[in-house]
Write a protein that holds these residues in place. Structure first.
Motif, mmCIF file in Angstrom:
data_model
loop_
_atom_site.group_PDB
_atom_site.id
_atom_site.type_symbol
_atom_site.label_atom_id
_atom_site.label_comp_id
_atom_site.label_asym_id
_atom_site.label_seq_id
_atom_site.Cartn_x
_atom_site.Cartn_y
_atom_site.Cartn_z
ATOM 1 N N GLU A 37 0.802 -1.229 0.000
ATOM 2 C CA GLU A 37 0.000 0.000 0.000
ATOM 3 C C GLU A 37 0.830 1.271 0.000
ATOM 4 O OE1 GLU A 37 0.628 -1.033 4.299
ATOM 5 O OE2 GLU A 37 -0.044 -2.180 2.599
ATOM 6 N N TYR A 66 -7.735 2.042 2.475
ATOM 7 C CA TYR A 66 -6.962 0.811 2.649
ATOM 8 C C TYR A 66 -5.698 1.083 3.468
ATOM 9 C CZ TYR A 66 -4.555 -3.540 1.381
ATOM 10 O OH TYR A 66 -3.905 -4.741 1.415
ATOM 11 N N LYS A 70 -4.794 -0.501 7.108
ATOM 12 C CA LYS A 70 -3.530 -1.201 7.344
ATOM 13 C C LYS A 70 -2.746 -0.558 8.489
ATOM 14 C CE LYS A 70 -2.905 -4.569 4.425
ATOM 15 N NZ LYS A 70 -2.559 -5.899 4.858
ATOM 16 N N SER A 74 -1.690 -2.258 11.946
ATOM 17 C CA SER A 74 -0.291 -2.266 12.350
ATOM 18 C C SER A 74 -0.130 -1.723 13.773
ATOM 19 C CB SER A 74 0.533 -1.437 11.370
ATOM 20 O OG SER A 74 1.860 -1.319 11.804
#
Length: 167
Positions: A37, A66, A70, A74
């Motif tokens: 990404e 997105y 993510k 994380s």
């Protein structure tokens, strides 16, 4: 003086698009193909997807969502790892403290046992010494006197000490 600039939000001319599960899976595959990404760009994603009626604005918006997803995953994973390490450290500390207490208790018990044995041996040695002194004084008339070469007398004394009888 200048007039304040009005920067109100201008809505896009295009209608919002509903991303289906199949389209989202295709999007994720392309993003991973392009290196993740962070390295995938909207223009490259759009060209690799090859979907009709999909615009760069749609891809930009979906890519931003997105990336945010993510990043949140994380952060959550890092937080979980940190908590696990902290719990593990606490567990190791508890184990260390318990082991230290166990060792100290064992040392204390060993010291107590040593002191008990030492005092018991000291008192039994003292009573043995006293009883041997009493027996020595009482049996003075039964003592063996060695005369001459002493060979026969020593054998008699040895038998007397071994068997407890005078020969």
């Amino acid at each position: 003086m200048r007039d304040p600039i009005d920067r109100s939000y201008i809505s896009p001319k295009l209608a919002s698009m509903r991303w289906t599960d199949d389209l989202d899976i295709r999007f994720i595959q392309v993003v991973e193909l392009l290196g993740g990404e962070r390295s995938a760009t909207p223009k490259k994603i759009l060209s690799h997807m090859g979907v009709r009626d999909l615009t760069i604005s749609h891809v930009k918006s979906h890519l931003q969502m997105y990336r945010n997803k993510k990043e949140a995953e994380s952060i959550k994973a890092r937080r979980m790892i940190h908590e696990m390490k902290q719990r593990q450290s606490q567990l190791y500390l508890q184990i260390y403290e318990r082991a230290t207490q166990f060792i100290q208790n064992q040392q204390r018990l060993q010291l107590d046992n040593t002191e008990k044995i030492t005092s018991s041996l000291a008192s039994s040695n003292k009573s043995l010494y006293q009883s041997s002194r009493v027996g020595f004084n009482e049996n003075r008339e039964n003592d063996v006197v060695v005369a001459g070469g002493g060979v026969i007398g020593e054998e008699g004394l040895s038998l007397e000490l071994t068997l407890g009888r005078k020969y």
